[in-house]
Motif scaffolding. Sequence first.
Motif, PDB file in Angstrom:
ATOM      1  N   UNK A 113      32.480   7.079  -3.661  1.00 31.26           N
ATOM      2  CA  UNK A 113      32.310   6.682  -5.191  1.00 31.26           C
ATOM      3  C   UNK A 113      33.570   5.989  -5.495  1.00 31.26           C
ATOM      4  N   UNK A 114      33.586   5.096  -6.320  1.00 31.50           N
ATOM      5  CA  UNK A 114      34.764   4.537  -6.887  1.00 31.50           C
ATOM      6  C   UNK A 114      35.541   5.166  -8.028  1.00 31.50           C
ATOM      7  N   UNK A 115      36.766   5.481  -7.954  1.00 30.62           N
ATOM      8  CA  UNK A 115      37.555   6.569  -8.754  1.00 30.62           C
ATOM      9  C   UNK A 115      37.462   5.872  -9.910  1.00 30.62           C
ATOM     10  N   UNK A 116      37.510   4.919 -10.502  1.00 31.96           N
ATOM     11  CA  UNK A 116      37.435   4.150 -11.800  1.00 31.96           C
ATOM     12  C   UNK A 116      36.043   4.275 -12.394  1.00 31.96           C
ATOM     13  N   UNK A 117      34.850   3.721 -11.875  1.00 30.15           N
ATOM     14  CA  UNK A 117      33.688   3.493 -12.445  1.00 30.15           C
ATOM     15  C   UNK A 117      32.833   4.622 -11.970  1.00 30.15           C
ATOM     16  N   UNK A 118      33.038   5.258 -10.866  1.00 31.08           N
ATOM     17  CA  UNK A 118      31.951   5.933 -10.246  1.00 31.08           C
ATOM     18  C   UNK A 118      30.918   5.371  -9.654  1.00 31.08           C
ATOM     19  N   UNK A 119      31.035   3.964  -9.450  1.00 30.60           N
ATOM     20  CA  UNK A 119      29.866   3.343  -8.867  1.00 30.60           C
ATOM     21  C   UNK A 119      30.028   3.584  -7.095  1.00 30.60           C
ATOM     22  N   UNK A 120      28.965   3.516  -6.501  1.00 27.34           N
ATOM     23  CA  UNK A 120      28.841   3.667  -5.079  1.00 27.34           C
ATOM     24  C   UNK A 120      29.872   2.649  -4.227  1.00 27.34           C
ATOM     25  N   UNK A 121      30.439   3.030  -3.281  1.00 29.93           N
ATOM     26  CA  UNK A 121      31.066   2.040  -2.353  1.00 29.93           C
ATOM     27  C   UNK A 121      30.327   1.674  -1.214  1.00 29.93           C
ATOM     28  N   UNK A 122      30.665   0.507  -0.698  1.00 27.97           N
ATOM     29  CA  UNK A 122      29.908  -0.060   0.561  1.00 27.97           C
ATOM     30  C   UNK A 122      30.941  -0.451   1.534  1.00 27.97           C
ATOM     31  N   UNK A 123      30.343  -0.613   2.690  1.00 32.96           N
ATOM     32  CA  UNK A 123      31.115  -0.844   3.794  1.00 32.96           C
ATOM     33  C   UNK A 123      30.640  -2.474   4.349  1.00 32.96           C
ATOM     34  N   UNK A 124      31.689  -3.186   4.122  1.00 31.22           N
ATOM     35  CA  UNK A 124      31.333  -4.372   4.855  1.00 31.22           C
ATOM     36  C   UNK A 124      30.513  -4.545   6.056  1.00 31.22           C
ATOM     37  N   UNK A 125      29.703  -5.590   6.372  1.00 32.18           N
ATOM     38  CA  UNK A 125      29.128  -5.626   7.697  1.00 32.18           C
ATOM     39  C   UNK A 125      30.386  -5.708   8.868  1.00 32.18           C
ATOM     40  N   UNK A 126      31.513  -6.341   8.444  1.00 31.58           N
ATOM     41  CA  UNK A 126      32.531  -6.752   9.283  1.00 31.58           C
ATOM     42  C   UNK A 126      33.449  -5.603   9.774  1.00 31.58           C
ATOM     43  N   UNK A 127      32.906  -4.545   8.953  1.00 36.33           N
ATOM     44  CA  UNK A 127      33.990  -3.214   9.124  1.00 36.33           C
ATOM     45  C   UNK A 127      33.314  -2.241  10.060  1.00 36.33           C
ATOM     46  N   UNK A 128      32.121  -2.577  10.354  1.00 33.29           N
ATOM     47  CA  UNK A 128      31.171  -1.593  11.245  1.00 33.29           C
ATOM     48  C   UNK A 128      31.903  -1.808  12.847  1.00 33.29           C
ATOM     49  N   UNK A 129      32.070  -0.473  13.343  1.00 29.88           N
ATOM     50  CA  UNK A 129      32.554  -0.590  14.510  1.00 29.88           C
ATOM     51  C   UNK A 129      32.173  -1.616  15.619  1.00 29.88           C
ATOM     52  N   UNK A 130      30.621  -1.597  15.793  1.00 31.03           N
ATOM     53  CA  UNK A 130      30.301  -2.619  16.814  1.00 31.03           C
ATOM     54  C   UNK A 130      30.804  -4.134  16.381  1.00 31.03           C
ATOM     55  N   UNK A 131      30.928  -4.346  15.001  1.00 37.17           N
ATOM     56  CA  UNK A 131      31.409  -5.798  14.801  1.00 37.17           C
ATOM     57  C   UNK A 131      32.906  -6.004  14.788  1.00 37.17           C
ATOM     58  N   UNK A 132      33.880  -4.682  14.485  1.00 37.57           N
ATOM     59  CA  UNK A 132      35.201  -4.812  14.757  1.00 37.57           C
ATOM     60  C   UNK A 132      35.535  -5.153  16.355  1.00 37.57           C
TER      61      UNK A 132
END
Length: 224
Positions: free
Chosen positions: A151-170
């Motif tokens: 969760x985001x510290x300020x809004x409490x909204x969900x965080x997401x992971x970019x597709x490029x940041x997934x291990x197989x794509x890294x």
Amino acid sequence: MLQKGLLLRAVIMGCPGSGKGTISSRINKHFDILTLSSGDLLRFNAVQQTPIGLKATKYMEEGQLVPDDLITDLVLESIKTHGEGRHWLLDGFPRTRKQAETLNKASPINVAINLIVPHEVIISRIAGRWTHMPSGRIYNTEFNPPKIAGRDDITGEPLSQRVDDQPENIRRRLDIYLSTMQPVVDFYREAGVLREFKGKESNKIWPEVFRSMATFIEPKMPLP
């Protein structure tokens, strides 16, 4: 130190997640040196709608890569406009041997910094990165976690992971980087200006980079 009257002409290289941005900012802070980022220059010129920016925007809007020649023109023009009579460091350029050769003809490089970080460290570092998409705020589960997981510290909204940041794509991005940049590294090694720094943490690599830079240019502040 550089010979009197000789200006530092440097480039910094490193895989995505190697800490290149961190090291570049510290060089900028500790030395009287202009740092030019090709990515920042591209975005600035696109926003300002300069002739080069308009050409680059056309390619980006069509989902195409900005041609090497256009990026080269952008960087060389920025060096001419902002780097005259100053020490400077290029971040994100050159990306190909052709670009390196063209740059060297216009302004020979006398220091090429190459950061070498183990791939498994990079993968772990990037895979732990999560983003609050609306604001762009970035967290990392290892060294900058959100107060509430996911969760985001300020809004409490969900965080997401970019597709490029997934291990197989890294791994794919690292392979592409190495195949593209090895000829550039070889070019600077052949020119006798390559300085390589190996480590797992930017905080441990930085003192070595600092000492190396200090042999070329007087630091404006010491290591903390």
